[in-house]
Design an enzyme around this catalytic site. Structure first.
Site, PDB file in Angstrom:
ATOM      1  N   ASN A 129       0.854  -1.182   0.000  1.00 36.75           N
ATOM      2  CA  ASN A 129       0.000   0.000   0.000  1.00 36.75           C
ATOM      3  C   ASN A 129       0.890   1.232   0.000  1.00 36.75           C
ATOM      4  OD1 ASN A 129      -2.512   1.463   0.219  1.00 36.75           O
ATOM      5  ND2 ASN A 129      -1.952   1.915   2.326  1.00 36.75           N
ATOM      6  N   SER A 168       4.517   7.050   2.164  1.00 35.17           N
ATOM      7  CA  SER A 168       5.145   5.813   2.637  1.00 35.17           C
ATOM      8  C   SER A 168       4.597   4.617   1.873  1.00 35.17           C
ATOM      9  CB  SER A 168       4.864   5.606   4.130  1.00 35.17           C
ATOM     10  OG  SER A 168       5.263   6.711   4.906  1.00 35.17           O
ATOM     11  N   HIS A 185       0.703   5.310   1.248  1.00 32.57           N
ATOM     12  CA  HIS A 185      -0.091   6.195   2.099  1.00 32.57           C
ATOM     13  C   HIS A 185       0.535   7.586   2.096  1.00 32.57           C
ATOM     14  CE1 HIS A 185      -2.771   7.355   5.338  1.00 32.57           C
ATOM     15  NE2 HIS A 185      -1.734   7.879   5.961  1.00 32.57           N
ATOM     16  N   ASP A 245      -2.852   0.980   7.808  1.00 34.76           N
ATOM     17  CA  ASP A 245      -1.660   1.811   7.591  1.00 34.76           C
ATOM     18  C   ASP A 245      -0.549   1.468   8.579  1.00 34.76           C
ATOM     19  OD1 ASP A 245      -3.050   3.174   5.574  1.00 34.76           O
ATOM     20  OD2 ASP A 245      -3.804   4.676   6.974  1.00 34.76           O
TER      21      ASP A 245
END
Length: 226
Positions: free
Chosen positions: A112, A141, A114, A150
């Site tokens: 992911n 990030s 973020h 997250d």
């Protein structure tokens, strides 16, 4: 990841315009990554990134989450990923929280990105929150996905200094440019077998990262000592 000599099959999940998806796809097409996008999957029909992906000739799939239960959506998503042959999943502006069981099935194979310097400012509306707190630095990030929102192991951060007259929109644009650099970079490291997650630890060239890789807005990249 099976054959390090073959391009790594990557699926990208989106909910919106898919700018990071496009950055990944273009880096693959340009030969900058030993990877290929085998599927772009959107969870909503108004995700503009689906049309953008189709214009690049990428395989696309819409799974309208609003018409499905969570279990139905994840079952369809699992089948779509399996049929695509993806070995890595990149969440790119994908706004749906996946179940712990689904995430566990892709442990070490799902990323992911973020828009903050995690672990600070998890969740939504990060640019406004950073400006309201009068922070001096901001960024993005890339991390492995775990069931903690997250909160998975960090891989890389793009970092910038916040200007005195910064606005939410100007800051968002600068962070997006950083995102478009660091996400393909991380996928490239995974595609060549240099970067893996082992027992919850990020390894680069076989050595644990002491801290996330750092990339600055001026173009410098620092591979932090393991």
């Amino acid at each position: 990841m099976s054959n390090p000599a073959a391009p790594l099959p990557v699926a990208v999940l989106i909910s919106g315009r898919g700018s990071n998806m496009l950055a990944i796809a273009r880096a693959c097409a340009a030969g900058h990554l030993r990877a290929r996008v085998v599927s772009v999957i959107a969870d909503r029909s108004d995700a503009a990134g689906i049309e953008a992906a189709a214009s690049l000739g990428l395989p696309t799939r819409l799974l309208e989450a609003r018409a499905l239960s969570r279990a139905e959506f994840e079952a369809q998503l699992a089948r779509t990923l399996e049929s695509s042959g993806a070995q890595l999943v990149a969440l790119a502006g994908f706004m749906r929280i996946l179940s712990a069981a689904f995430v566990a099935a892709w442990a070490g194979r799902m990323l992911n990105i973020h828009p903050s310097l995690l672990p600070a400012y998890r969740g939504l509306d990060t640019h406004r929150r950073v400006l309201a707190a009068a922070e001096r630095e901001h960024g993005a990030s890339v991390h492995y996905v775990t069931e903690e929102l997250d909160g998975g192991p960090l891989i890389c951060q793009g970092r910038l200094s916040i200007a005195h007259a910064e606005t939410k929109s100007s800051l968002a644009a600068r962070v997006h440019r950083l995102e478009h650099r660091i996400y393909p970079m991380v996928i490239g490291l995974i595609a060549t077998g240099r970067l893996i997650l082992a027992a919850g630890t990020v390894l680069l060239d076989g050595r644990p990262l002491a801290a996330p890789l750092q990339v600055s807005e001026d173009g410098a990249a620092e591979h932090t000592d393991a």
